[in-house]
Write an enzyme that holds these catalytic residues in place. Sequence first.
Site, PDB file in Angstrom:
ATOM      1  N   CYS A 132      -0.830  -4.396   4.181  1.00 41.61           N
ATOM      2  CA  CYS A 132      -1.768  -5.400   3.820  1.00 41.61           C
ATOM      3  C   CYS A 132      -0.848  -6.256   4.390  1.00 41.61           C
ATOM      4  O   CYS A 132       0.687  -6.461   3.590  1.00 41.61           O
ATOM      5  CB  CYS A 132      -2.410  -5.198   2.096  1.00 41.61           C
ATOM      6  SG  CYS A 132      -3.585  -3.899   1.813  1.00 41.61           S
ATOM      7  N   SER A 172       0.281  -1.198   0.091  1.00 40.87           N
ATOM      8  CA  SER A 172       0.145  -0.328   0.339  1.00 40.87           C
ATOM      9  C   SER A 172       0.693   1.921   0.198  1.00 40.87           C
ATOM     10  O   SER A 172       1.606   1.416  -1.358  1.00 40.87           O
ATOM     11  CB  SER A 172      -1.311  -0.254   1.008  1.00 40.87           C
ATOM     12  OG  SER A 172      -1.895   1.160   1.159  1.00 40.87           O
ATOM     13  N   HIS A 211       3.249  14.457   5.902  1.00 40.57           N
ATOM     14  CA  HIS A 211       2.506  15.521   5.075  1.00 40.57           C
ATOM     15  C   HIS A 211       3.701  16.811   6.340  1.00 40.57           C
ATOM     16  O   HIS A 211       2.605  16.153   6.740  1.00 40.57           O
ATOM     17  CB  HIS A 211       1.835  16.091   4.682  1.00 40.57           C
ATOM     18  CG  HIS A 211       0.528  14.627   3.824  1.00 40.57           C
ATOM     19  ND1 HIS A 211       0.892  14.497   2.874  1.00 40.57           N
ATOM     20  CD2 HIS A 211       0.545  13.281   4.620  1.00 40.57           C
ATOM     21  CE1 HIS A 211       0.185  13.624   2.112  1.00 40.57           C
ATOM     22  NE2 HIS A 211      -0.144  12.989   2.940  1.00 40.57           N
TER      23      HIS A 211
END
EC number: 4.1.1.50
Length: 125
Positions: free
Chosen positions: A91, A71, A76
């Site tokens: 996952c 994934s 940020h």
Amino acid sequence: MAGGVGGRVVVGRHVYGNLYGCDSRVLRDEAALITIVKEAVKVANAMLLSIGSYRFGPGGGLTVFAVVAESHISIHTWPEHGFATVDVYTCGDHTDPKAAFDYIVSQLRPKRVEVFFGDRSMYGE
């Protein structure tokens, strides 16, 4: 992935959070953040497919985003506020998103952390 209850199957684990009081110099350091995310991929036991970054104006915040086979991992930043958000979603039973999240936190050294957990699930038919 780990089995669930009542036909629910957890297909992914999501660890994300808000980091307050980070050193703004680190939050502006693109090379350092890329290195941190690359190492977090290893800590998570994930497989790096690609990594990218984007700076929002001169001296502004950054987004560093790793696409992994399982994934993604992202940071940020808002250096003007000493603030960052971190997102680790993986996952597979072989991965450890919490370890990757904790590693990133250890490198950004915030004064305060809010962490959230979510299972991504599906229901069998």
